[in-house]
Motif scaffolding. Structure first.
Motif, PDB file in Angstrom:
ATOM      1  N   TYR A 181       8.701 -13.816  15.833  1.00 40.23           N
ATOM      2  CA  TYR A 181       7.859 -15.007  15.832  1.00 40.23           C
ATOM      3  C   TYR A 181       8.484 -16.146  16.636  1.00 40.23           C
ATOM      4  O   TYR A 181       9.689 -16.164  16.862  1.00 40.23           O
ATOM      5  N   THR A 182       7.635 -17.095  17.024  1.00 45.59           N
ATOM      6  CA  THR A 182       8.118 -18.261  17.776  1.00 45.59           C
ATOM      7  C   THR A 182       9.140 -19.055  16.965  1.00 45.59           C
ATOM      8  O   THR A 182      10.019 -19.689  17.528  1.00 45.59           O
ATOM      9  N   THR A 183       8.998 -19.041  15.649  1.00 47.32           N
ATOM     10  CA  THR A 183      10.019 -19.580  14.756  1.00 47.32           C
ATOM     11  C   THR A 183       9.760 -19.031  13.371  1.00 47.32           C
ATOM     12  O   THR A 183       8.829 -18.229  13.182  1.00 47.32           O
ATOM     13  N   ASP A 184      10.550 -19.411  12.395  1.00 46.58           N
ATOM     14  CA  ASP A 184      10.383 -18.871  11.046  1.00 46.58           C
ATOM     15  C   ASP A 184       9.072 -19.386  10.435  1.00 46.58           C
ATOM     16  O   ASP A 184       8.924 -20.596  10.221  1.00 46.58           O
ATOM     17  N   PRO A 185       8.129 -18.499  10.134  1.00 46.30           N
ATOM     18  CA  PRO A 185       6.830 -18.938   9.595  1.00 46.30           C
ATOM     19  C   PRO A 185       6.950 -19.627   8.237  1.00 46.30           C
ATOM     20  O   PRO A 185       6.037 -20.335   7.830  1.00 46.30           O
ATOM     21  N   GLU A 188       7.437 -23.171   9.672  1.00 44.44           N
ATOM     22  CA  GLU A 188       6.287 -23.628  10.461  1.00 44.44           C
ATOM     23  C   GLU A 188       5.167 -22.588  10.321  1.00 44.44           C
ATOM     24  O   GLU A 188       5.207 -21.527  10.954  1.00 44.44           O
ATOM     25  N   ALA A 191       3.636 -20.731  13.240  1.00 36.79           N
ATOM     26  CA  ALA A 191       4.442 -19.850  14.099  1.00 36.79           C
ATOM     27  C   ALA A 191       3.583 -18.652  14.522  1.00 36.79           C
ATOM     28  O   ALA A 191       2.751 -18.171  13.762  1.00 36.79           O
ATOM     29  N   SER A 210      17.629 -15.708  13.557  1.00 36.84           N
ATOM     30  CA  SER A 210      16.363 -15.005  13.315  1.00 36.84           C
ATOM     31  C   SER A 210      16.705 -13.540  13.078  1.00 36.84           C
ATOM     32  O   SER A 210      16.871 -12.780  14.008  1.00 36.84           O
ATOM     33  N   GLY A 256      10.766 -19.540  21.863  1.00 33.52           N
ATOM     34  CA  GLY A 256      10.873 -19.791  20.433  1.00 33.52           C
ATOM     35  C   GLY A 256      11.855 -20.879  20.068  1.00 33.52           C
ATOM     36  O   GLY A 256      12.566 -21.416  20.920  1.00 33.52           O
ATOM     37  N   ARG A 396       8.961 -28.283  13.288  1.00 33.43           N
ATOM     38  CA  ARG A 396       7.512 -28.457  13.465  1.00 33.43           C
ATOM     39  C   ARG A 396       7.200 -29.353  14.658  1.00 33.43           C
ATOM     40  O   ARG A 396       6.261 -29.116  15.407  1.00 33.43           O
ATOM     41  N   HIS A 399       7.762 -27.350  17.787  1.00 37.20           N
ATOM     42  CA  HIS A 399       6.752 -26.288  17.886  1.00 37.20           C
ATOM     43  C   HIS A 399       5.469 -26.881  18.448  1.00 37.20           C
ATOM     44  O   HIS A 399       4.816 -26.288  19.307  1.00 37.20           O
ATOM     45  N   ASP A 405       2.207 -22.750  19.211  1.00 35.19           N
ATOM     46  CA  ASP A 405       1.190 -22.060  18.418  1.00 35.19           C
ATOM     47  C   ASP A 405       0.107 -21.474  19.309  1.00 35.19           C
ATOM     48  O   ASP A 405      -0.704 -20.670  18.871  1.00 35.19           O
TER      49      ASP A 405
END
Ligand code: ASP
Ligand code: MG
Length: 417
Positions: A181-185, A188, A191, A210, A256, A396, A399, A405
């Motif tokens: 993922y783009t970051t930890d859901p 955020e 993500a 990650s 990410g 956030r 992101h 997103d």
């Protein structure tokens, strides 16, 4: 006919029902006309349970040695047998192999061995005889035939090493998340799953916390050019392909945001600004096997300098004590520290060809009044240290600032120049 290596992690084979479901997936892959090699982990919790037994007997929190490997390697031996039975029950020819049976040769460093060589011939023969070959992950044998294991999460590395040795077309890592993922859901919710990421980016994301894949597996895949795909065992989907940077493809500017909560910051102020001071400060730290991550030195007042660096939070107290001693030796300096910091990093191969990323990042953080304590950069990464209380807001904010997103951040090389 393509050759696919599939690796199923502990949760994917955590119960008999899940093992049966994995058997169905393997058969479906084979029916598409592929040869399949399967690498499995121990059933979830099993490796921890075995280590717990060793802790009791050895009377230590960190059991070690040859016998530990004999013990923990049994976890994977259970799953290869059960999975092979589940395949055979479905009229699929399958054969289970331990690391030793497949000649996965490692060095002799028990508990953290490295794979040196795999005799791909035996594997090829079993495949050409029409078998699905089910291999115990995480284990090998040294040159004297001792069982060794590869360190926690080592089944990923087994899978990649087998894929490299057998020149597989793809190494698929089935796990409990459906990709990278783009970051930890959890931090955020917006993500987004990446359809593709480069080995280099994945290494930065993985080393920054990650934890989808064992880092060594990613390094191995990059070195031997094994296309790696992370997919969910529980949902259908294309997952994330980890591969080489390909000029014909459009690189996203930023792939990410990684973060690491495990750091702490130490400062020693007003030390003499002379040759050798950095070595004086960091020498005793590394002599105690404390790893230093970021380092910043600023020129202070009147021939003095301030020196700031970060270490793992577990090493904070120890490092503070060492610094106290250093001030005595240097005959000066004031010590400060902050164990409540985090590192936040933007990662993307696209930033190589684009200059404005850092200022855009700093502005976005400034707009939220997030103070940056330290900065470091590499070719494909910009990291900042901020106070821990701003972690969620920081992630956030970035992101959103980089529109992670939306897949529309993908730009062609011409557009970003
Ligand atoms: N079973 C081992 C562990 O839990 C290896 C792996 O799962 O990759 O670390
Ligand atoms: Mg694992």
């Amino acid at each position: 006919m393509a050759l696919i290596v599939q690796k199923y992690g502990g949760t994917s084979v955590g119960t008999v029902e899940r093992i049966e479901a994995v058997a169905e997936k393997i058969i479906a892959t084979q029916k598409l006309g592929n040869q399949v090699v399967v690498v499995v982990s121990a059933m979830s919790g099993e490796t921890n349970r075995l280590i717990g037994l060793a802790e009791e007997v050895q009377g230590t929190k960190t059991p070690t040695g040859r016998e530990l490997d004999v013990l923990v390697s049994t976890g994977e031996q259970v799953t290869i047998a059960l999975l092979s039975m589940a395949l055979q029950k479905r009229d699929c020819d399958a054969v289970s192999c331990t690391g030793g049976q497949l000649n996965i040769r490692t060095d002799n460093k028990f508990n953290k061995a490295r794979i040196q060589d795999i005799d791909g011939e035996h594997l090829k023969k079993l495949l050409n005889d029409g078998n699905v070959v089910v291999v115990a992950g995480f284990q090998g044998v040294d040159s004297e035939g001792n069982i060794t294991t590869l360190g926690r999460g080592g089944s990923d590395t087994t899978a990649v090493a087998l894929a490299a040795a057998a020149k597989a077309d793809e190494c698929q890592i089935y796990t409990d998340v459906d990709g990278v993922y783009t970051t930890d859901p959890r931090v955020e919710p917006n993500a987004r799953r990446l359809s593709r990421i480069t080995f280099e980016e994945m290494l930065e994301m993985a080393s920054l916390g990650s934890k989808v894949l064992q880092i060594r597996a990613v390094e191995f895949a990059g070195k031997y050019d094994v296309p790696l795909r992370v997919l969910s065992s529980f949902e259908e989907g294309p997952g994330t392909l980890i591969t080489y940077e390909d000029d014909s493809m459009e690189d996203p500017l930023i792939s990410g945001i990684a973060f690491n909560r495990d750091e702490a910051q130490l400062t020693i102020k007003d030390v003499p600004d002379q040759p050798g001071v950095a070595a004086h400060i960091l020498g005793p730290i590394s002599a105690e096997n404390i790893e230093v991550d970021m380092i910043v030195q600023n020129i202070g007042r009147k021939d003095t300098a301030d020196f700031t660096f970060t270490v793992h939070r577990n090493d904070y107290d120890k490092a503070l004590k060492i610094l106290e001693n250093t001030t005595i030796i240097l005959g000066g300096g004031r010590i400060g520290g902050n164990p409540n910091i985090v590192k936040l990093s933007l990662v993307g191969v696209g930033m190589r060809s684009h200059a404005g990323i850092a200022s855009r990042m700093f502005k976005a953080l400034a707009d939220e009044k997030i103070n940056i304590l330290m900065i470091s950069t590499s070719e494909i990464k910009i990291s900042v240290v901020i106070e821990e209380k701003y972690l969620e807001l920081g992630v956030r904010t970035l992101h959103e600032a980089f529109e992670l997103d939306q897949a529309t951040e993908v730009k062609t090389k011409q557009q970003v120049q």
